[in-house]
Scaffold this active site. Structure first.
Site, PDB file in Angstrom:
ATOM      1  CG  ASP A 121      56.981  34.995  32.702  1.00 36.36           C
ATOM      2  OD1 ASP A 121      57.745  35.665  31.986  1.00 36.36           O
ATOM      3  OD2 ASP A 121      56.711  33.812  32.509  1.00 36.36           O
TER       4      ASP A 121
ATOM      5  CG  ASP B  92      57.382  37.288  27.518  1.00 31.91           C
ATOM      6  OD1 ASP B  92      57.573  36.107  27.197  1.00 31.91           O
ATOM      7  OD2 ASP B  92      56.652  38.072  26.874  1.00 31.91           O
TER       8      ASP B  92
ATOM      9  CD  GLU C 134      60.829  34.652  25.398  1.00 34.27           C
ATOM     10  OE1 GLU C 134      60.362  33.661  24.805  1.00 34.27           O
ATOM     11  OE2 GLU C 134      60.152  35.645  25.681  1.00 34.27           O
TER      12      GLU C 134
ATOM     13  CG  HIS D 116      55.787  28.501  28.713  1.00 34.09           C
ATOM     14  ND1 HIS D 116      57.087  28.862  28.982  1.00 34.09           N
ATOM     15  CD2 HIS D 116      55.222  29.588  28.139  1.00 34.09           C
ATOM     16  CE1 HIS D 116      57.292  30.107  28.596  1.00 34.09           C
ATOM     17  NE2 HIS D 116      56.184  30.573  28.071  1.00 34.09           N
ATOM     18  CG  ASP D 117      56.400  29.491  24.599  1.00 36.46           C
ATOM     19  OD1 ASP D 117      55.163  29.390  24.662  1.00 36.46           O
ATOM     20  OD2 ASP D 117      57.001  30.547  24.879  1.00 36.46           O
TER      21      ASP D 117
END
Length: 553
Positions: free
Chosen positions: A112, A213, A262, A330-331
């Site tokens: 990430d 991210d 993202e 994860h979100d």
């Protein structure tokens, strides 16, 4: 705006090596994957222990959520040292051992990359807030303000103002997420140079790419920008961002690594500018298919919207660009709970849709065994700060405790963050001590040790995908786009055509295929139900999925 000069060692490397098009990814949320040192928190050595399991599943690369040094206000997305490992996860030696062992198994590691913001405990920000003339002041966004009047009324993603007042210098700093996550000032070339040096450091270490991210937020509008219909417009894909993205792209091309951005707010009709050989990244995560329907506290995913938006992205990137495919992360809550009924049948149906689309599929940890949402019974069981904030807001609005809890936890990120269910033992085999977040009680029936039918179905689909070029480069066509529960599509290459036929409901439904097809030409290859010949009229129920092949002479 000054440009940084970046001299790539190789030109256009990303277009020459597209291994990621044939690959299947696996996302690991390290805090919840496997605890190797019995402290209740997953760690790098836990991941390393489970590499054979991931190899057996059939995946090709692992995306690891942030493992950097962090105060953990936002579960590692608030980084205080980009080149250090958080002690909860281990050491840099542990990471190097993980990387080496993964590579020995021909598994790649994707990290990430969080560069929209840092932690407020990062040395740059600690220096920045000391004085208005500090050399690091311009590493962040500061503006004149008072306790009662901020530079503007923009709202953050986490609720409340995007500004936090600092009494020391009598100014406010800007943050699109939590106040502990101040945004970096990308307009400052020194900031960019620091970031690029850090990126190179990780790439020289030998990692295979980045998931970038919140990258669509790094450019901001002037502080006097007037918001009209979109409250996120001042910091979402703002003109000028392309300068920074081109600079990042040059570095990624130099090292010939995989990148997935993202890029929230990038619509399907603009995605080709962001992805593929001529885009900034190899692929991006889109958010459009994550639509909710139903009353608050009982919201589910929308099957028609899932079909509609995945179709838009498949067709928009058909000839230019590439899709990053996912159903959960994860979100988000668990896809088998959002789009299904928590059953193995629903999990297998969704897997069939995901793994045979055009693009690079990402499996989130536990998805491959059918892990479900957690039945939260109190707010004390929740860790996610945004869920707790939402719950308190609902109480302040006059909601009763039970109603507020149901609404707040319905779509909580903690559903996907409960520890991985490895076996039918205490704490699901995740840890020998109480874990940081409770394990779902259904670990006794849903766990990896069983190698259950969901796991086996994922294995079969991954194997099938890799054996046939039609699933990598073949064309996509949605069938019966208006049907409310059937998700059907074809994938076609020169030598063969495939039909993916899935019912996303328990109820029976009749489904009509084109009358022009010669149905004797089709053979069934994979099914989650009883095998049956393909006919023009099909009766489907109970989340059954069928995959048929037609050879083309």
């Amino acid at each position: 705006m000054p440009n940084l000069v970046i001299e790539p060692k190789t030109v256009g490397a990303s277009s020459k090596n597209s291994w990621w098009k044939n690959a299947v990814g696996y996302q690991i949320y390290p805090r919840s994957f496997k605890d190797s040192n019995h402290d209740g928190i997953g760690d790098l050595n836990g991941i390393r222990q489970k590499l054979p399991y991931l190899k057996e599943l059939g995946i090709d690369f692992i995306w690891i959520n942030p493992i950097y040094a962090s105060p953990n206000v936002d579960n590692g997305y608030d980084i205080s040292d980009y080149q250090a490992i958080h002690e909860d996860f281990g050491t840099m030696d542990d990471f190097q051992n993980l990387l080496n062992e993964a590579h020995q198994l021909d598994l790649k590691i994707i990290m990430d990359l969080v560069v929209n913001h840092t932690s407020d405990q990062h040395p740059w920000f600690l220096e920045s807030r000391k004085s208005t003339d500090n050399p690091y002041r311009n590493y962040y966004h500061w503006a004149d303000a008072t306790k009662d009047k901020m530079p503007n009324d923009w709202q953050s993603f986490f609720g409340g103002s995007t500004w936090t007042y600092d009494e020391t210098t009598e100014q406010a700093y800007f943050h699109v997420f939590a106040k502990e996550q101040p945004d970096l000032n990308w307009k400052n070339p020194k900031v960019r140079q620091e970031i690029y040096q850090m990126i190179r450091w990780w790439l020289e270490l030998g990692i295979d790419g980045f998931r970038i991210d919140a990258i669509s937020h790094i450019q901001k509008e002037p502080w006097d920008f007037t918001i009209t219909d979109n409250q996120w417009a001042p910091f979402m894909n703002v003109t000028g961002i392309e300068t920074y993205l081109e600079e990042l792209k040059a570095i990624f091309n130099e090292y010939n690594v995989m990148t997935v951005g993202e890029a929230s707010g990038v619509p399907h009709n603009e995605a080709a500018n962001w992805t593929g050989d001529n885009g900034y990244f190899n692929m991006i995560f889109e958010l459009e298919h994550c639509q909710r329907i139903g009353e608050q506290g009982r919201q589910k995913g929308s099957i028609p919207d899932l079909k509609h938006y995945l179709n838009l992205w498949q067709t928009s990137l058909a000839n230019d660009g590439w899709n990053a495919l996912y159903l959960e992360n994860h979100d988000t809550p668990r896809s088998v709970s959002v789009f299904g009924d928590d059953s193995p049948e629903a999990a297998k149906a969704l897997a069939t849709i995901l793994l045979l689309l055009k693009g690079t599929p990402f499996i989130y940890q536990g998805q491959e065994i059918g892990m479900t949402n957690y039945p939260f019974r109190s707010i004390e069981e929740i860790d996610a700060a945004d869920t707790i904030h939402f719950y308190q807001t609902l109480l302040d609005q006059g909601k009763m405790t039970t109603e507020a809890l149901a609404i707040a936890v319905n779509w909580s990120r903690d559903h996907s963050r409960t520890p991985f269910q490895w076996e039918d033992t205490l704490h699901g085999g995740f840890s020998t001590t109480n874990p940081w977040l409770a394990v779902n009680n259904n670990y006794q029936t849903i766990n990896a040790a069983q190698k259950n039918s969901v796991f086996q179905h994922y294995q079969s689909l991954i194997h099938l995908r890799k054996q046939h070029d039609a699933f990598i480069n073949g064309s996509f066509q949605l069938i019966a786009p208006e049907h409310p529960t059937i998700f059907a599509y074809t994938r076609t290459a020169e030598s063969e055509s495939w039909l993916v036929l899935v019912q996303l409901d328990r109820a029976q439904t009749t489904f009509s295929l084109p009358t022009s097809w010669n149905y004797s030409d089709w053979e069934e290859i994979i099914t989650t139900d009883e095998a049956r010949p393909l006919n023009q009229e099909m009766l489907l129920a109970d989340f059954e999925a069928h995959v048929y092949r037609k050879k083309i002479n």
